[in-house]
Design a protein around this motif. Structure first.
Motif: not given
Length: 367
Positions: A177-191
């Motif tokens: 889903t778009a929601l899952d993808a968008a929030l997964d990308i927020l998690l990528l900002t940690e690294a």
């Protein structure tokens, strides 16, 4: 009787002054705008010192640019090989600059492919109106992107684009889903933040807040790169500056070769009905990123954001279902995300995902 009330005059005057100060401070807060600054440095363009390029030089330069992935006529508003050659012939740029440009594009092609998904070369090959205003050309911006110091940011772009492409491939089958993808990308900002800023002291509240705000600023530029118009000023409430171009919807447009807005690119999948209201309210990924930015980074109160939605409702720019869905989304971010993101990071993102899917109760009820 009037003499007995004279003591009220200084009190009323004081209250008026205090009220005026509070009102002015609130107005300043509601009209504040944030703009991200991206210093590019001096232009890398060199102009020829001799006669116009001959046919051999023109052919060699064209071949290198095509090998770097550029299209001959350009895609959408990208410059394209023919325009680069015209600039060479008209002595606006020399062959060495264009050959370095081709080399830098090849570096970006290789690096993004190795670290996520290859970003279309035509995406980089642009000179937007904002770039023109800032005196920045595509040769200089691509040079800045290709240097080692930019590697963490370009890696994040490639990783985010890889996650976005996976969403595009799996959405039709109902597997993403778009929601899952968008929030997964927020998690990528940690690294990305750990690479750029190093580890943070979790006991330092200011450090945690800075870290969280930095993530949301980058994430918003990736997800949408757009803003909202402040009805009090008629201007954007914030601006991502030159970073606004570096968004996934824009990358996708160059991949597909057609203009689309953010809503058309992302769609609505993943949100529970109360956060959508009506199918035509298809910009909820963009809305989510903007609301999170405004509430967390700029500390805009929920009342101010929902006042904007009420203003659109009153002016007939949104129907009731759409306005109330937007306000519900604002409220969810205010109560289910903002209070927890700086301290609980991944848990806050996962909870917001769960709440917007209507698969869990309010955070406070879970404690």
């Amino acid at each position: 009787m009037r003499k007995h009330l004279r003591w009220l005059i200084p009190v009323i005057a004081l209250l008026a002054i205090v009220g005026g100060v509070v009102a002015y401070q609130l107005y300043q807060r509601l009209t504040t705008s944030v703009e991200v600054d991206q210093g590019m440095g001096a232009s890398v363009v060199s102009t020829p010192v001799s006669q116009d390029a001959n046919k051999v030089v023109m052919a060699q330069t064209a071949n290198r640019l095509l090998m770097a992935g550029l299209t001959r006529e350009g895609v959408l508003d990208s410059t394209g090989v023919e325009n680069h050659l015209q600039r060479l012939q008209e002595r606006e740029v020399d062959a060495a600059t264009l050959l370095q440009y081709a080399h830098d594009l090849e570096t970006l092609n290789r690096f993004t492919a190795e670290n996520g998904a290859r970003i279309p070369a035509d995406f980089w090959d642009v000179r937007t109106s904002l770039m023109v205003e800032e005196g920045v050309d595509e040769y200089t911006s691509v040079r800045a992107a290709a240097i080692p110091e930019s590697a963490p940011y370009i890696r994040l772009l490639a990783q985010a684009y890889e996650r976005f492409l996976a969403f595009k491939e799996q959405e039709a089958a109902g597997e993403d889903t778009a929601l899952d993808a968008a929030l997964d990308i927020l998690l990528l900002t940690e690294a990305y933040n750990r690479t750029v800023y190093g580890e943070i002291d979790e006991d330092n509240a200011d450090a945690r807040l800075f870290d969280a705000r930095a993530k949301l600023m980058v994430w918003q530029s990736l997800i949408a790169g757009t803003s909202r118009i402040n009805p009090l000023t008629g201007k954007p409430m914030f601006s991502q500056g030159l970073f606004a171009h570096n968004s996934l919807p824009i990358m996708w447009q160059y991949d597909q070769g057609e203009y689309m807005n953010v809503a058309e690119v992302w769609g609505l999948t993943g949100f529970a009905p109360q956060f959508v209201g009506t199918p035509k309210n298809n910009n909820q990924i963009e809305h989510m990123s903007i609301s999170a930015f405004l509430q967390f980074v700029m500390e805009e109160p929920l009342l101010a954001l929902n006042s904007i939605e009420n203003e659109k409702l009153l002016r007939g720019r949104a129907d009731s279902a759409e306005a109330h869905a937007d306000m519900a989304l604002n409220k969810a971010i205010a109560y289910e995300f903002v209070p927890f993101y700086a301290t609980q990071k991944t848990q806050a993102v996962d909870h917001l995902r769960c709440f917007l899917q209507d698969e869990c109760d309010s955070w406070q009820l879970n404690e």
